[in-house]
Design a protein around this motif. Structure first.
Motif, PDB file in Angstrom:
ATOM      1  N   GLU A  76      54.038  13.557  35.117  1.00  0.00           N
ATOM      2  CA  GLU A  76      53.130  12.615  34.446  1.00  0.00           C
ATOM      3  C   GLU A  76      53.659  12.148  33.092  1.00  0.00           C
ATOM      4  N   THR A  77      54.658  12.841  32.537  1.00  0.00           N
ATOM      5  CA  THR A  77      55.179  12.469  31.223  1.00  0.00           C
ATOM      6  C   THR A  77      55.961  11.156  31.239  1.00  0.00           C
TER       7      THR A  77
ATOM      8  N   LYS B  78      54.710   8.532  31.864  1.00  0.00           N
ATOM      9  CA  LYS B  78      53.751   7.566  31.327  1.00  0.00           C
ATOM     10  C   LYS B  78      53.769   7.558  29.800  1.00  0.00           C
ATOM     11  N   ASN B  79      53.996   8.741  29.190  1.00  0.00           N
ATOM     12  CA  ASN B  79      53.942   8.814  27.727  1.00  0.00           C
ATOM     13  C   ASN B  79      54.498  10.154  27.254  1.00  0.00           C
TER      14      ASN B  79
ATOM     15  N   TRP C  13      53.678  15.706  24.227  1.00  0.00           N
ATOM     16  CA  TRP C  13      52.907  14.654  24.887  1.00  0.00           C
ATOM     17  C   TRP C  13      51.443  15.097  24.929  1.00  0.00           C
TER      18      TRP C  13
ATOM     19  N   SER D  28      44.804  10.621  22.657  1.00  0.00           N
ATOM     20  CA  SER D  28      45.973   9.776  22.420  1.00  0.00           C
ATOM     21  C   SER D  28      46.226   9.704  20.925  1.00  0.00           C
TER      22      SER D  28
ATOM     23  N   ARG E 164      57.131   5.092  27.105  1.00  0.00           N
ATOM     24  CA  ARG E 164      55.895   4.775  27.820  1.00  0.00           C
ATOM     25  C   ARG E 164      56.210   4.012  29.111  1.00  0.00           C
ATOM     26  N   GLY E 165      55.464   4.323  30.143  1.00  0.00           N
ATOM     27  CA  GLY E 165      55.527   3.565  31.387  1.00  0.00           C
ATOM     28  C   GLY E 165      56.911   3.445  31.978  1.00  0.00           C
TER      29      GLY E 165
ATOM     30  N   THR F 286      58.212   4.296  34.724  1.00  0.00           N
ATOM     31  CA  THR F 286      58.311   3.894  36.126  1.00  0.00           C
ATOM     32  C   THR F 286      57.397   2.719  36.449  1.00  0.00           C
ATOM     33  N   GLY F 287      56.857   2.078  35.421  1.00  0.00           N
ATOM     34  CA  GLY F 287      55.981   0.934  35.611  1.00  0.00           C
ATOM     35  C   GLY F 287      56.721  -0.380  35.454  1.00  0.00           C
TER      36      GLY F 287
END
Length: 538
Positions: free
Chosen positions: A74-75, A77-78, A92, A97, A280-281, A283-284
């Protein structure tokens, strides 16, 4: 300079009522704001030495990052890589946040052990400096309007009144400015001395106060200003980054090394060093790397750093707050960076921060002394009975100003003890501050401004002394209290002793004024005896 007397009276009236209207809110903003100049030191002092995990050599950060990605998917993402010596090498958020003031943030910290294996811990985020910043930004006014605290907008209105008070006060003083600038006339009574002190502090730091007044208005209503600018600036982004990027999904194994990112930053912003890199992101469709960089010789957008945004895969710079020759933030970005730098004092290194700290305390004195001068001018010199409105304003002034200082000192004094319990320390900070603040106001109204000012200053001194005394308990084994371990830690302790000494000296002066001063004053009361009814204490 000759100015008509009726014009001077008009500006004096404007100065008086704008100052009185906004003064108490601005006292909280300035007093807390002066402390935020050392927010990093405050957090270091309030955090146990074992809270942050062991920092590692820079060449090991890539290996650490890869292990975190593998064990905590999950890291992507951020996640943040830190190079600061007093910080965990990677962290993280488990909940919450970095945006805004949250009371329930939890953060994962990670490092490598001596065998190169990942070690992680989940901990509450200690927000002591954020409490102080919250008071600085909102004066402690609860509630929200839109996405920001209600107090931010109210303080913005107060800052606008404050600017009017500055300008009207300057015009009112112009005729006698040269003659009375450095005059501190004790022999002409307490009222003249307070007035001279008020004028001296105000004029000597006038540029600073103008900067703060304007920037607070800009920060409070920035959404409205940005909306207005967009009407004339069109669809073009205000702060650079106008190049549009195609939406592409990247694979994590294609991520460049941290050394490549360092090389790109050094090329783009020579003279800056990297504090941290936030991914951030990854894999987005819109991966980004937010990089905190620092150079004490330049204006910085934040209180302690500049920033740079890049695509972490292509290493293209999207935008930044860097204003040197390589910066591409655009004219509006440069304007905003200047506003931020002037307000935060994020230039000039430690000397700049100390000057802002001193001038911030001077600003708090300006508002407190302004209220005292107003009260003295309304005094009925032929009667020992003063008006209810004067008593009300005196009680409110002393209760709010001393209550703010007592509340903050109480949060600091309780900090290390609160860390011993299994509760949300940030909620506990809020309870301590508001309990002491509201108790101070109620006590001021119960016993009167004169008497409360005596034990209020003594109480403030006691709380300030509790800070280093608590640390001394760290010499006793198994208490859980820790000793100062760095120069910044000792700075907080020494600073608290300085505040304690100043409070005790103030209490001594106030005590003499209360018991031996003029009887036709709200600052006079007879010495309390058990035979006196409580009603006479006001």
């Amino acid at each position: 300079m000759k100015i008509k007397s009726d014009v001077l009276r008009t500006y004096q009236t404007i100065h008086t009522w704008t100052g009185i209207t906004a003064g108490l809110l601005l006292f909280i903003g300035f007093f807390a704001g002066s402390l935020t100049m050392f927010s990093n030191a405050i957090d270091d002092w309030a955090t146990p030495p074992d809270y942050q995990l062991q920092q590692i050599r820079p060449e090991l950060h890539n290996e650490l990052l890869n292990q975190v990605f593998a064990d905590y998917p999950e890291t992507v993402k951020n996640v943040t890589i830190s190079y600061e010596s007093n910080s965990s090498p990677i962290y993280w958020y488990g909940s919450g946040s970095a945006r805004g003031f949250s009371l329930d943030d939890k953060m994962w910290h990670g490092t490598l052990d001596e065998n190169g294996q990942l070690v992680t811990e989940l901990k509450h985020v200690n927000e002591l400096s954020m409490l102080v910043d919250y008071l600085h930004r909102s004066a402690g006014i609860v509630g929200e309007i839109g996405h920001d605290q209600a107090g931010v907008y109210i303080l913005g209105i107060a800052a606008f009144l404050y600017f009017i008070a500055l300008m009207s006060g300057l015009i009112f003083l112009l005729p006698s400015l040269v003659k009375s600038f450095f005059a501190l006339r004790k022999e002409k009574g307490a009222n003249r001395f307070w007035l001279d002190s008020h004028n001296l502090v105000g004029i000597a730091s006038l540029p600073f106060h103008i900067i703060i007044a304007i920037t607070v208005v800009v920060f409070s209503f920035h959404d409205l200003f940005y909306s207005g600018l967009s009407q004339v600036y069109g669809n073009k982004p205000l702060f650079g980054g106008e190049d549009k990027h195609h939406e592409v999904r990247y694979e994590l194994e294609d991520l460049p090394t941290l050394n490549e990112i360092h090389a790109k930053v050094a090329q783009y912003a020579p003279g800056f060093s990297i504090l941290s890199i936030n991914f951030r992101g990854l894999t987005g469709e819109h991966p980004s790397a937010s990089i905190s960089i620092v150079n004490d010789k330049s204006f910085m957008r934040g209180p302690h750093n500049d920033f740079l945004f890049m695509n972490p895969y292509t290493l293209e710079i999207d935008t930044s707050s860097v204003t040197n020759g390589n910066g591409q933030q655009g004219i509006w970005g440069a304007v905003v960076t200047t506003f931020f730098g002037l307000h935060f004092g994020s230039y000039g290194g430690e000397l700049g921060r100390w000057l802002y700290f001193i001038m911030g305390l001077g600003g708090a004195f300006l508002f407190y002394s302004g209220n005292l001068i107003w009260l003295e001018k309304r005094r009925k010199k032929q009667s020992t009975e003063q008006s209810k409105s004067s008593h009300f304003m005196a009680n409110l002034t002393v209760g709010v100003c001393l209550g703010c200082a007592i509340g903050i000192a109480g949060a600091f004094a309780a900090s290390k003890w609160l860390m011993l319990g299994d509760w949300n320390i940030n909620v506990a900070y809020m309870w301590v501050y508001y309990a002491l603040f509201l108790t101070s106001i109620l006590t001021a109204f119960k016993f009167g401004a004169a008497r409360f000012s005596i034990f209020g200053f003594y109480g403030l001194a006691a709380l300030c002394l509790m800070i280093p005394i608590t640390s001394l308990i760290g010499f006793i084994p198994q208490t859980g209290i820790w000793l100062p371990t760095s120069a910044s830690d000792y700075g907080v302790e020494i600073g608290s002793i300085g505040f304690a000494i100043a409070s005790m000296l103030a209490a001594k002066k106030v005590k003499k004024r209360v018991y031996e001063g003029e009887k036709n004053s709200i600052w006079y009361c007879s010495k309390y005896t058990s035979e006196q009814p409580s009603a006479s204490l006001a």
